[in-house]
Scaffold this active site. Structure first.
Site, PDB file in Angstrom:
ATOM      1  CE  LYS A  30      -4.056   1.961   2.581  1.00  0.00           C
ATOM      2  NZ  LYS A  30      -4.906   1.702   3.645  1.00  0.00           N
ATOM      3  CB  SER A 105      -8.095   3.524   2.692  1.00  0.00           C
ATOM      4  OG  SER A 105      -7.477   2.945   3.836  1.00  0.00           O
ATOM      5  CB  SER A 129      -8.342   0.644   5.607  1.00  0.00           C
ATOM      6  OG  SER A 129      -9.346   1.950   5.378  1.00  0.00           O
TER       7      SER A 129
HETATM    8  N1  GLN Z   1     -13.286   4.047   6.443  1.00  0.00           N
HETATM    9  C1  GLN Z   1     -12.411   4.280   7.558  1.00  0.00           C
HETATM   10  C2  GLN Z   1     -12.035   5.834   7.433  1.00  0.00           C
HETATM   11  O1  GLN Z   1     -12.065   6.508   6.493  1.00  0.00           O
HETATM   12  C3  GLN Z   1     -11.311   3.460   7.831  1.00  0.00           C
HETATM   13  C4  GLN Z   1     -10.047   3.814   7.010  1.00  0.00           C
HETATM   14  C5  GLN Z   1      -8.898   3.079   7.540  1.00  0.00           C
HETATM   15  O2  GLN Z   1      -8.905   1.802   8.101  1.00  0.00           O
HETATM   16  N2  GLN Z   1      -7.695   3.567   6.997  1.00  0.00           N
HETATM   17  O3  GLN Z   1     -11.215   6.246   8.481  1.00  0.00           O
END
Ligand code: GLN
Length: 429
Positions: A30, A105, A129
């Site tokens: 990532k 994400s 995410s």
């Molecule tokens: N959807 C969550 C957020 O926007 C989780 C994101 C993540 O785990 N990086 O914060």
């Protein structure tokens, strides 16, 4: 390599060592995990040309284990999103459900694995995410216990919540990748040695599918309000576990209703502090100095940050400001403690807890960006686990009638990744 679904931001190869447990395997990374000499953008225009001078600990461990890194994967900007549509490099399309989002994400990481453009991948999970995109793309993802995997070299979004973890086609491969990256690191003081917590690092061996006698708790709060197609697929998977000798009972965790609110207050507060370094002087695109530093910083952020990031920095700054600190941040910390104690109680009477990973199937591309609150609610089942610092795994549970992947989430006690790996592998039988 097919790249039309936009899974990679940078497709530069980093060669692995000659032997080791991951020799001949490719592991995509990532793009918020630092790679020496290979740009690391966090999905943001702010860092479009940033090249780290060092490797994250997990990257060092991958290379030592023989893995080749085929590229850096697309992601929501700084990890802020649930669909990979907030990326400054364009959205990712779900390779197994064209026209739909891959989740986020870590959408790029799940997509390249689902498409077969990498054998495995690393994602990061602050509030879901890893698990969300694994669920939407029909692959396996593990969010490790807080402190199991080093965050050194991870560009921070919300330090107290996030962990780096594996995404792979099968539970066993995800477990094997976790074995490589797990373990204490002198450069991250929040890491723990699993052996000192009464555990060990033999995760892949736990993928034996043996759930005979296993007790599974199902938190009813995480089924309330979920899409019917998801609920149906979930119960069919639970029947499958039961047929293999597991039993399940429903449990009430009343605190979970407040998890999304508590999560977003804490995540945005930490983000507003972490992202202060992107001012165009220390890091990020230059705002051009013309005699006033405040305006210089403002221009850098205006240009470098997307809408979702700006929204979160503003809200986080507000929640931490002197007059509101007790009303929001402290309240959220109280909710976090309550969630932790609810999970402790539930896990004293169950080996693992199970729920749908996401309350909804993948959204259509372009559907969710103008309604941030609805998007935040999609994190209802994943965020409680980060607040409680526990390990969780998402495993494919089947598909809706219209062919969209559904993931099942398993949550285990701290440092007992074995329990979720074992239960998850049974669902692959
Ligand atoms: N959807 C969550 C957020 O926007 C989780 C994101 C993540 O785990 N990086 O914060």
């Amino acid at each position: 390599m097919s790249t039309d679904y936009n899974g990679y931001i940078t497709a530069d190869t980093i060669e692995g060592g000659d032997d080791g447990p991951l020799a001949e395997r490719t592991v995509a990374v990532k793009d918020n995990i630092s790679t020496e000499g290979v740009r690391t953008t966090c999905g943001s225009a702010m860092l479009k040309e940033y090249v780290p001078p060092y490797d994250a600990t997990v990257v060092e461990r991958l290379v030592e284990a023989g893995a080749t890194i085929p590229g850096k994967t697309n992601m929501d900007e700084f990890g802020m999103g649930t669909t990979t549509e907030t990326s400054a490099f364009g959205p990712v399309e779900n390779p197994v459900a064209p026209g739909y989002v891959p989740g986020g994400s870590s959408g790029g990481s799940a997509a390249v694995v689902a498409a077969g453009d990498a054998d495995m991948a690393l994602g990061t999970d602050t509030g879901g995410s890893i698990r969300c995109p694994a669920s939407f793309c029909g692959v396996v993802g593990i969010k490790p216990t807080y402190g199991l995997v080093s965050r050194y070299g991870l560009v921070a979004y919300a330090n107290s919540l996030e962990q780096i973890g594996p995404i792979a086609p099968t539970v066993e491969e995800a477990a094997r990748l976790l074995e490589v990256i797990a373990g204490p690191d002198d450069r991250d003081a929040t890491t723990r040695d699993a052996r000192e917590e009464g555990s060990d690092y033999d995760y892949a061996a736990a993928a034996d599918g043996d759930v005979d006698g296993m007790e599974v708790g199902v938190p009813t709060q995480l089924l309330d309000g979920a899409d019917e197609r998801v609920v149906e697929t979930f119960w069919a998977a639970m029947d499958d576990l039961e047929a293999q000798g597991a039993s399940y009972h429903e449990v009430e965790l009343p605190s979970l209703e407040h998890a999304v609110e508590a999560y977003y207050v804490i995540a945005m507060s930490e983000a507003s502090s972490n992202l202060a370094r992107f001012d165009g002087v220390r890091y990020g695109v230059s705002g051009g100095y013309d005699g006033n530093w405040n305006e210089t910083f403002a221009r850098a952020r205006e240009e470098g940050f997307g809408d979702e990031v700006k929204r979160r920095v503003l809200l986080g700054t507000y929640a931490l400001s002197a007059g509101y600190h007790d009303k929001y941040y402290k309240k959220a910390q109280d909710a976090r403690a309550w969630i932790q104690s609810d999970f402790d109680d539930a896990l004293s009477e169950a080996d693992v807890l199970a729920s749908p990973t996401m309350p909804v199937p993948p959204m259509e591309l372009g559907e969710s960006l103008d309604d941030p609150l609805t998007m935040y609610l999609a994190d209802a089942n994943t965020t409680p686990v980060n607040l409680a610092n526990l390990p969780a795994l998402s495993v494919p549970a089947g598909e809706t009638e219209d062919g969209l992947p559904v993931g099942l989430q398993l949550v285990g006690p701290a440092f007992d990744e074995h329990a979720i790996v074992r239960a998850g592998s049974a669902l692959e039988n």
